[in-house]
Design a protein around this motif. Sequence first.
Motif, PDB file in Angstrom:
ATOM      1  N   PRO A 140       8.775   6.091  -5.826  1.00 51.93           N
ATOM      2  CA  PRO A 140       8.059   6.836  -4.783  1.00 51.93           C
ATOM      3  C   PRO A 140       8.136   6.168  -3.410  1.00 51.93           C
ATOM      4  CG  PRO A 140       6.778   6.831  -6.806  1.00 51.93           C
ATOM      5  CD  PRO A 140       7.925   5.867  -7.018  1.00 51.93           C
ATOM      6  N   LYS A 141       7.994   4.845  -3.371  1.00 50.95           N
ATOM      7  CA  LYS A 141       8.096   4.135  -2.089  1.00 50.95           C
ATOM      8  C   LYS A 141       9.516   4.220  -1.531  1.00 50.95           C
ATOM      9  CE  LYS A 141       4.504   0.781  -3.145  1.00 50.95           C
ATOM     10  NZ  LYS A 141       4.207  -0.605  -3.503  1.00 50.95           N
ATOM     11  N   ARG A 142      10.518   4.041  -2.403  1.00 49.36           N
ATOM     12  CA  ARG A 142      11.917   4.115  -1.945  1.00 49.36           C
ATOM     13  C   ARG A 142      12.259   5.516  -1.465  1.00 49.36           C
ATOM     14  NH1 ARG A 142      13.010   0.656  -6.592  1.00 49.36           N
ATOM     15  NH2 ARG A 142      13.504   2.529  -7.752  1.00 49.36           N
ATOM     16  N   ALA A 143      11.795   6.533  -2.200  1.00 51.85           N
ATOM     17  CA  ALA A 143      12.074   7.922  -1.807  1.00 51.85           C
ATOM     18  C   ALA A 143      11.404   8.245  -0.476  1.00 51.85           C
ATOM     19  CB  ALA A 143      11.612   8.884  -2.897  1.00 51.85           C
ATOM     20  N   ALA A 144      10.185   7.783  -0.282  1.00 48.66           N
ATOM     21  CA  ALA A 144       9.487   8.029   0.985  1.00 48.66           C
ATOM     22  C   ALA A 144      10.225   7.350   2.138  1.00 48.66           C
ATOM     23  CB  ALA A 144       8.050   7.517   0.899  1.00 48.66           C
ATOM     24  N   LYS A 145      10.647   6.108   1.908  1.00 49.62           N
ATOM     25  CA  LYS A 145      11.382   5.374   2.949  1.00 49.62           C
ATOM     26  C   LYS A 145      12.712   6.074   3.258  1.00 49.62           C
ATOM     27  CE  LYS A 145      12.811   0.723   4.182  1.00 49.62           C
ATOM     28  NZ  LYS A 145      12.870  -0.677   3.783  1.00 49.62           N
ATOM     29  N   ALA A 146      13.389   6.556   2.219  1.00 45.75           N
ATOM     30  CA  ALA A 146      14.657   7.267   2.419  1.00 45.75           C
ATOM     31  C   ALA A 146      14.432   8.562   3.209  1.00 45.75           C
ATOM     32  CB  ALA A 146      15.313   7.575   1.076  1.00 45.75           C
ATOM     33  N   MET A 147      13.395   9.317   2.867  1.00 45.63           N
ATOM     34  CA  MET A 147      13.132  10.570   3.565  1.00 45.63           C
ATOM     35  C   MET A 147      12.792  10.311   5.033  1.00 45.63           C
ATOM     36  SD  MET A 147      13.209  13.819   3.496  1.00 45.63           S
ATOM     37  CE  MET A 147      13.237  14.366   1.806  1.00 45.63           C
ATOM     38  N   GLU A 148      12.023   9.272   5.286  1.00 48.27           N
ATOM     39  CA  GLU A 148      11.716   8.916   6.677  1.00 48.27           C
ATOM     40  C   GLU A 148      12.992   8.583   7.441  1.00 48.27           C
ATOM     41  OE1 GLU A 148       8.800   5.839   6.091  1.00 48.27           O
ATOM     42  OE2 GLU A 148       7.183   7.303   5.794  1.00 48.27           O
TER      43      GLU A 148
ATOM     44  N   MET B 145       0.854  -1.198   0.000  1.00 48.17           N
ATOM     45  CA  MET B 145       0.000   0.000   0.000  1.00 48.17           C
ATOM     46  C   MET B 145       0.889   1.248   0.000  1.00 48.17           C
ATOM     47  SD  MET B 145      -3.444   0.744   1.189  1.00 48.17           S
ATOM     48  CE  MET B 145      -4.168   2.335   1.280  1.00 48.17           C
ATOM     49  N   ASP B 146       0.536   2.234  -0.782  1.00 49.64           N
ATOM     50  CA  ASP B 146       1.295   3.480  -0.853  1.00 49.64           C
ATOM     51  C   ASP B 146       1.056   4.322   0.386  1.00 49.64           C
ATOM     52  OD1 ASP B 146       2.513   3.079  -3.292  1.00 49.64           O
ATOM     53  OD2 ASP B 146       0.818   3.863  -4.416  1.00 49.64           O
ATOM     54  N   THR B 147       2.136   4.881   0.930  1.00 49.26           N
ATOM     55  CA  THR B 147       1.982   5.848   2.002  1.00 49.26           C
ATOM     56  C   THR B 147       1.662   7.205   1.387  1.00 49.26           C
ATOM     57  OG1 THR B 147       4.289   6.551   2.011  1.00 49.26           O
ATOM     58  CG2 THR B 147       3.732   4.632   3.379  1.00 49.26           C
ATOM     59  N   GLU B 148       1.159   8.081   2.186  1.00 46.06           N
ATOM     60  CA  GLU B 148       0.852   9.420   1.685  1.00 46.06           C
ATOM     61  C   GLU B 148       2.107  10.099   1.136  1.00 46.06           C
ATOM     62  OE1 GLU B 148      -1.179  13.591   3.163  1.00 46.06           O
ATOM     63  OE2 GLU B 148      -1.518  11.770   4.334  1.00 46.06           O
TER      64      GLU B 148
ATOM     65  N   LEU C 205       2.897   8.840  -2.277  1.00 50.32           N
ATOM     66  CA  LEU C 205       1.990   9.443  -3.270  1.00 50.32           C
ATOM     67  C   LEU C 205       2.463  10.840  -3.665  1.00 50.32           C
ATOM     68  CD1 LEU C 205      -1.454   8.286  -1.823  1.00 50.32           C
ATOM     69  CD2 LEU C 205      -0.262   7.392  -3.841  1.00 50.32           C
ATOM     70  N   HIS C 206       3.005  11.580  -2.711  1.00 57.95           N
ATOM     71  CA  HIS C 206       3.552  12.909  -3.023  1.00 57.95           C
ATOM     72  C   HIS C 206       4.775  12.791  -3.932  1.00 57.95           C
ATOM     73  CE1 HIS C 206       0.849  15.271  -0.567  1.00 57.95           C
ATOM     74  NE2 HIS C 206       1.058  14.453   0.463  1.00 57.95           N
ATOM     75  N   TYR C 207       5.634  11.815  -3.666  1.00 56.33           N
ATOM     76  CA  TYR C 207       6.800  11.618  -4.538  1.00 56.33           C
ATOM     77  C   TYR C 207       6.355  11.230  -5.946  1.00 56.33           C
ATOM     78  CZ  TYR C 207      10.481  12.297  -1.112  1.00 56.33           C
ATOM     79  OH  TYR C 207      11.349  12.850  -0.197  1.00 56.33           O
ATOM     80  N   ARG C 208       5.326  10.423  -6.034  1.00 60.64           N
ATOM     81  CA  ARG C 208       4.781  10.060  -7.348  1.00 60.64           C
ATOM     82  C   ARG C 208       4.323  11.328  -8.075  1.00 60.64           C
ATOM     83  NH1 ARG C 208       2.824   5.664 -10.036  1.00 60.64           N
ATOM     84  NH2 ARG C 208       1.092   6.082 -11.468  1.00 60.64           N
ATOM     85  N   ALA C 209       3.614  12.203  -7.371  1.00 66.19           N
ATOM     86  CA  ALA C 209       3.148  13.454  -7.976  1.00 66.19           C
ATOM     87  C   ALA C 209       4.323  14.335  -8.405  1.00 66.19           C
ATOM     88  CB  ALA C 209       2.240  14.203  -7.000  1.00 66.19           C
ATOM     89  N   ILE C 210       5.372  14.361  -7.612  1.00 67.27           N
ATOM     90  CA  ILE C 210       6.567  15.140  -7.985  1.00 67.27           C
ATOM     91  C   ILE C 210       7.150  14.612  -9.289  1.00 67.27           C
ATOM     92  CG2 ILE C 210       8.971  15.625  -7.355  1.00 67.27           C
ATOM     93  CD1 ILE C 210       7.967  15.808  -4.405  1.00 67.27           C
ATOM     94  N   LEU C 211       7.274  13.297  -9.409  1.00 66.51           N
ATOM     95  CA  LEU C 211       7.798  12.709 -10.645  1.00 66.51           C
ATOM     96  C   LEU C 211       6.934  13.104 -11.843  1.00 66.51           C
ATOM     97  CD1 LEU C 211       8.786   9.140  -9.375  1.00 66.51           C
ATOM     98  CD2 LEU C 211      10.334  11.002 -10.056  1.00 66.51           C
TER      99      LEU C 211
END
Length: 185
Positions: free
Chosen positions: A29-37, A1-4, A7-13
Amino acid sequence: MDTELALHYRAILEQLGEDPGREGLRDTPKRAAKAMEFLTRGYQTELDTIINGAIFSSDNDEMVIVRDIELYSLCEHHLLPFIGKAHVAYIPQGKVLGLSKIARIVDMFARRLQIQENLTKQIADCIQTVTQAAGVAVSIEAKHLCMMMRGVEKQNSVMNTSVMLGSFRTNQASRNEFLQLIRGN
């Protein structure tokens, strides 16, 4: 499941003109979100958990210094990394702090969106609060990718910041000793 956040990283792309569905970007998007966290995990870090009771009575009243603590942070203005090292010293007044705790305090504050000036002060204030030291000195030297990759594109620039509290502010000999020790002299 995509985290919020993903989804923002997907929109940025998409805003950049990329196709987030293409093979190379499908999981970005999932990898970028995990990295930012991970890069901002300092927001979820509790000081009491870091210290974990590692404050010990001591008769030592001479300078304690940990130098060359590598740090990685993100510039709060551009969300680009800055990378460097911190040097932390304190003059105990009856209490010393477990050695690894100093590096963990640096990480706790570095792993937040930052400017180097505030990071230096936050570390110094925290060490002072935890140890009740006679003095605390923190110096950070870092390279900022926001200056290297964009803007003025200065590859060899290094920013130095320092905060001196207590006896490091009022006693020139203590300040000089700290500065000599962090230079490796």
